[in-house]
Design a protein around this motif. Sequence first.
Motif: not given
Length: 463
Positions: A135-154
């Motif tokens: 559960r903690y891992l899932t919440v952590s992934r969701q939080t990171l994906d929400s906050v750090f959502g910008t993709p890397v180009s190139g």
Amino acid sequence: MREATEERTAPEETGRGAALIGWVALSAVLPGAAHLRAGWRRTGTLLLVCHLSAVTSVILVAAGADAGLAGRALNWLSQIAAVAWAAAVAWFCLILHSYLVLRPRRLPYRGQVATGLIAGVLAVASAAPFALAARYLTVSRQTLDSVFGTPVSGPRSHDPWAGRERINVLLLGGDWGRDRVGVRTDSINVASVDVRTGETVLLGLPRNLEHVRFPPGSPMERRFPYGFELPESKPGWREDLLFSVWQYADDHPELFGGRRGMGAETLKQTVAYTLGVPIDWYALVNIWGFAKIIDALGGLVLTVDHDIVFGRYDEGLLPAGTRRLSGAEALWYARSRTFSDDFARMRRQRCVFNALLAQADPAAVLRRFSEIAAIARGIIRTDIPRPMLEHLVPLAWKVKRAEVRSLQFMPPTISTVHPDWERIRELTAKAIEPRPSPRRRTRASAAPSATAPISDGCGTPHP
């Protein structure tokens, strides 16, 4: 004779039930023990070998783990969570099967009921840590994906820093909210980090810096060729200070060919031009959102050195002394303007942030993990790409073990009314220039430095 037989058999049945539960409990930490006891030798041996192999592998990985592995693990949160869920189900089934192979039906009915209930509790208790971790891992992934959502180009490079020796991150404290219009960046700092050593310099710019200059040729420079100047919105009320650059850019998309949301990029370019260093990313934290985190952690113990008056009509008072403050009280302590200038407020804000870092109880964080993660998703904005976390985690570990120095562009070093822009750039360049090794540093002659070890301003050195 009949009564004597019952007296003899009751303790025996109790002992058999206790032994059965004992073997089941042993199987929770040593899978296969109950199966070997019941004669299931192949199954018991297989479970035991698999368990010991898994434990050995985990120990070896943990022994060789470093910050780089921790960074890479952020890319595997979904997979690790799936493994944790599978382990929870497997342990639950293991305990139940261990109970069944020990043939509880040989016990009387009451013994079967009692041991069955205990085995069920053991099954749930054994699976719970894995389920909680998942559960903690899932919440952590969701939080990171929400906050750090910008993709890397190139394409991805083996060198995430592209050959650069330093990276510069703009750290901002803002105050947006439902009852406020726009974003005003009250806290403006740049963390300049040496990517090899982790040595860091915090460059602090005051929010009330006047006549801000913009990069030549930029839309803001064309609009304000002689610096950021606006008429007073009301007597004594200035909106043309550094803290308003973000909001002004957001409010005037016509300056940027109709593009909206240019506040962050404009402030990055402005700070970069002011300091004479490139800004890689920014991170903006809603200062008022910290009140919710403080409340979730049970408050914050702070020493108020003098009475703090706060409130729209100066109706609030924080008496001097050491006490546990609620989230709202801690934020009023940090942000009250009554009888305070901007520099005193900046000092108190550092006190609050450092106290929060020092007093965050890991147990309390775990108890309120989901709530804190949800709060974080609502109070943090950044353009740091999600994949860059893999590299920033080991860099953060270097920073933790390296020297952190601070350079604040405040009076008397720099005038906020008539800033000396060339001196700001000169001091910045001197602060971030490569420093000699510790051995060479001790032999070098003592010279005044533009920077000093960072302090929280409350008499407590920052670790």
